[in-house]
Design a protein around this motif. Structure first.
Motif, PDB file in Angstrom:
ATOM      1  N   ILE A  94       0.834  -1.200   0.000  1.00 33.38           N
ATOM      2  CA  ILE A  94       0.000   0.000   0.000  1.00 33.38           C
ATOM      3  C   ILE A  94       0.870   1.251   0.000  1.00 33.38           C
ATOM      4  CG2 ILE A  94      -1.615   1.307   1.435  1.00 33.38           C
ATOM      5  CD1 ILE A  94      -2.756  -1.594   2.129  1.00 33.38           C
ATOM      6  N   ARG A  97       2.380   2.447  -3.330  1.00 33.67           N
ATOM      7  CA  ARG A  97       1.541   3.279  -4.183  1.00 33.67           C
ATOM      8  C   ARG A  97       1.601   4.744  -3.753  1.00 33.67           C
ATOM      9  NH1 ARG A  97      -0.222   1.164  -9.021  1.00 33.67           N
ATOM     10  NH2 ARG A  97      -0.735  -1.017  -8.702  1.00 33.67           N
TER      11      ARG A  97
ATOM     12  N   VAL B 204      -5.945   1.770 -13.369  1.00 32.26           N
ATOM     13  CA  VAL B 204      -4.898   1.636 -12.362  1.00 32.26           C
ATOM     14  C   VAL B 204      -3.669   2.464 -12.737  1.00 32.26           C
ATOM     15  CG1 VAL B 204      -3.263   0.011 -11.340  1.00 32.26           C
ATOM     16  CG2 VAL B 204      -5.670  -0.590 -11.479  1.00 32.26           C
ATOM     17  N   SER B 208      -2.053   5.364 -10.406  1.00 33.46           N
ATOM     18  CA  SER B 208      -0.668   5.180  -9.931  1.00 33.46           C
ATOM     19  C   SER B 208       0.099   6.476 -10.078  1.00 33.46           C
ATOM     20  CB  SER B 208       0.043   4.116 -10.750  1.00 33.46           C
ATOM     21  OG  SER B 208      -0.628   2.916 -10.642  1.00 33.46           O
ATOM     22  N   LEU B 211      -1.074   9.015  -7.382  1.00 32.47           N
ATOM     23  CA  LEU B 211      -0.676   8.715  -6.011  1.00 32.47           C
ATOM     24  C   LEU B 211       0.830   8.803  -5.804  1.00 32.47           C
ATOM     25  CD1 LEU B 211      -2.870   5.680  -4.914  1.00 32.47           C
ATOM     26  CD2 LEU B 211      -3.071   8.029  -4.171  1.00 32.47           C
ATOM     27  N   THR B 217      -1.356  13.028  -4.267  1.00 33.29           N
ATOM     28  CA  THR B 217      -2.162  12.448  -3.194  1.00 33.29           C
ATOM     29  C   THR B 217      -3.026  13.520  -2.552  1.00 33.29           C
ATOM     30  OG1 THR B 217      -0.286  10.990  -2.788  1.00 33.29           O
ATOM     31  CG2 THR B 217      -2.016  11.000  -1.139  1.00 33.29           C
ATOM     32  N   ASN B 280      -7.387   1.861   3.976  1.00 28.60           N
ATOM     33  CA  ASN B 280      -6.651   1.079   2.972  1.00 28.60           C
ATOM     34  C   ASN B 280      -6.032  -0.165   3.586  1.00 28.60           C
ATOM     35  OD1 ASN B 280      -5.355   3.877   0.987  1.00 28.60           O
ATOM     36  ND2 ASN B 280      -7.334   2.878   1.008  1.00 28.60           N
ATOM     37  N   ALA B 284      -7.969  -3.450   2.309  1.00 27.98           N
ATOM     38  CA  ALA B 284      -7.396  -3.944   1.042  1.00 27.98           C
ATOM     39  C   ALA B 284      -7.316  -5.471   0.928  1.00 27.98           C
ATOM     40  CB  ALA B 284      -6.031  -3.320   0.787  1.00 27.98           C
ATOM     41  N   VAL B 306      -8.420   3.883  -6.566  1.00 32.70           N
ATOM     42  CA  VAL B 306      -7.475   3.626  -5.470  1.00 32.70           C
ATOM     43  C   VAL B 306      -7.637   2.194  -4.979  1.00 32.70           C
ATOM     44  CG1 VAL B 306      -6.773   4.337  -3.163  1.00 32.70           C
ATOM     45  CG2 VAL B 306      -7.582   6.046  -4.780  1.00 32.70           C
ATOM     46  N   ALA B 309      -6.442  -0.516  -7.428  1.00 33.39           N
ATOM     47  CA  ALA B 309      -4.992  -0.683  -7.420  1.00 33.39           C
ATOM     48  C   ALA B 309      -4.536  -1.415  -6.163  1.00 33.39           C
ATOM     49  CB  ALA B 309      -4.318   0.678  -7.520  1.00 33.39           C
ATOM     50  N   LEU B 310      -4.998  -0.944  -4.989  1.00 35.70           N
ATOM     51  CA  LEU B 310      -4.497  -1.496  -3.740  1.00 35.70           C
ATOM     52  C   LEU B 310      -4.984  -2.923  -3.510  1.00 35.70           C
ATOM     53  CD1 LEU B 310      -4.865   1.569  -1.368  1.00 35.70           C
ATOM     54  CD2 LEU B 310      -2.863   0.820  -2.637  1.00 35.70           C
TER      55      LEU B 310
END
Lengths: 142, 342
Positions: A94, A97, B204, B208, B211, B217, B280, B284, B306, B309-310
């Motif tokens: 995590i 990212r 994604v 990416s 982030l 972010t 997250n 996740a 988000v 991706a995670l």
């Protein structure tokens, strides 16, 4: 450049009571030199460290976080460090990212490895110095 | 595993059978009313008339409502993402599966009832509105039912549906004709999957980039007002008391003054990034990628990319897919002695 060369990182160290904390103690008693950048919090086991603690520290602007526990197989609670390892792997995915992965370290230090403890702290401090300050330290917007 | 050929109309008799034989006390399904199609809980078999079990609608993840279910037996007809959330909650000890019969079918994508008025649930009608599908559905990788009590296949079936179950006692007393999906079901699934994977890839890679920088972010989350809607609608975010409801996490004015005096300034509401990162790390490993969080966000923060991706990052390293199987243990409650050794 100046800012970077004068940069003294602040590192948070979560040390397990049974191995790493005793290892730190031994490093002190044996008078091994290591950088003074790490602030230590003693926890009963590396698996006691909720990834939330690490995330809280990072978003509040700490430059690096070290979690240290017993070597795999040596955990005082038999399997705590295996669980900690899985959690840290998930956390790494995590943080990668969000560009914060390189600031988190998981190391194994036993109670007899005072020398290794000094080396780990030196290594972590050097790595963080290379990275520079945590970008979230100066950002107050979120 | 028994499979039967069935028409959509006949599903009603399957549900009626469950109710009349007292196998379940109620059925959670969708029903058409004067003002649209709504999820309902039906206990009277006579009121099953007019149900639309395959209406492709998603207003929220119904697994949230099933947490801490009691001793009343229920059957629920849900989308695959909801069925996966149910399986995941079972592993988290939040649902008693003994009192729950999960029925789920192939899902070709769902609509938000807020945006799309459904007059008919026929496939042609759905195909027409394809551009209005929920974003989460256009990038969905698991649109066929996971491990459930009764699975209903629609993809690769010539005329009608195929019903598949391990628990034949649920269908006792019904005269159903055995039948199987056609041989090209796998090929058809693959075709849809490839399309969705390409869309996911794009999504994604976009997130990416955002982030990867601190400024990106901040841009992403800066409008968050910490309403906690994303947490409340998330089926996997199951804690009864969240950290952010405790005195430590729910800062009152005095706490905020204390916090502010450390740096001299505090952004309010506080802890936005901390909140999202905490969600997250907690969710996740079990995220079913239903997209409910994004739709619940009043500030339109693109949370779905988000999570896409995670969730795939974290689940793939543990070789785990959230909620697909009932018995595979959660990745963070098990370990191997010789793994991740570098």
């Amino acid at each position: 450049m100046d800012e970077k060369s004068d940069f003294e990182p602040r590192i948070l160290g979560f040390l397990c009571n049974w191995c790493s904390y005793a290892g730190a103690d031994l490093a002190g008693v044996s008078r091994f030199q290591y950088p003074p950048n790490v602030r230590i919090i003693r926890v009963m086991c590396s698996s006691r460290v909720d990834p939330m603690y690490i995330v809280k520290a990072l978003t509040d602007g700490i430059d690096g976080v070290l979690v240290a526990g017993c070597h795999p197989g040596d955990c005082h609670y038999i399997e705590g460090n295996y669980r900690a390892r899985r959690r840290m792997v998930a956390l790494d995915q995590i943080l990668e990212r969000y560009g914060l992965k390189d600031r988190v370290f998981l190391e194994w230090v036993s109670a007899s490895e005072g020398k290794r403890f000094a080396e780990v702290i030196t290594h972590v401090t050097e790595e963080i110095k290379k990275l520079g300050p945590n970008p979230h330290k100066k950002k107050w917007e979120i | 595993m028994a499979t039967y050929k069935i028409q959509e109309k006949e599903l009603q008799s399957v549900f009626e059978n469950l109710l009349k034989k007292n196998i379940v006390e109620g059925i959670m399904v969708q029903k058409k009313g004067e003002h649209g199609i709504f999820p309902v809980l039906i206990t009277d078999p006579d009121l099953l008339e007019g149900i639309t079990p395959s209406a492709p609608l998603f207003s929220f993840n119904r697994a949230v409502l099933l947490q801490n279910n009691g001793c009343r037996k229920l059957a629920v007809v849900v989308n695959p993402c909801e069925a996966r959330a149910i399986n995941e909650l079972k592993k988290l000890n939040q649902i008693d599966m003994d009192n729950l019969i999960v029925i789920s079918g192939d899902c070709l994508g769902t609509f938000d009832p807020k945006d799309v008025q459904m007059d008919s649930t026929s496939p042609e009608n759905i195909a027409e509105k394809k551009s209005e599908l929920r974003t989460a559905c256009t990038v969905c990788e698991h649109f066929t039912p996971p491990e459930v009590d009764i699975a209903i296949y629609g993809i690769g079936v010539d005329g009608g549906l195929v019903l598949s179950t391990d628990r034949e006692e649920l269908l006792e007393g019904l005269s159903l004709t055995p039948g199987e999906p056609s041989a090209n079901r796998d090929a058809e699934i693959k075709k849809i999957l490839d399309e969705h994977l390409a869309a996911k890839e794009k999504m994604v890679s976009g997130i990416s980039e955002t982030l990867s920088t601190t400024d990106g972010t901040i841009e992403l989350f800066k409008h968050c007002i910490r309403c906690d809607n994303c947490r409340d609608v998330c089926p996997i975010c199951y804690c009864k008391v969240c950290y952010f409801q405790t005195p430590l996490g729910d800062l009152k004015t005095d706490d905020m003054v204390n916090q502010a005096s450390i740096k001299g300034l505090l952004r309010i509401p506080p802890d936005i990034l901390f909140y999202h990162l905490t969600r997250n790390i907690h969710v996740a490993p079990g995220c079913v990628e239903c997209g409910a969080c994004e739709e619940a966000c009043p500030r339109d923060i693109p949370l779905l990319p988000v999570w896409k991706a995670l969730a795939s990052d974290v689940q793939s390293i543990f070789d785990y897919i959230a909620g697909m199987e009932k018995e595979v243990p959660l990745p963070l409650v098990q370990f191997k002695e010789d793994e991740f050794e570098d």
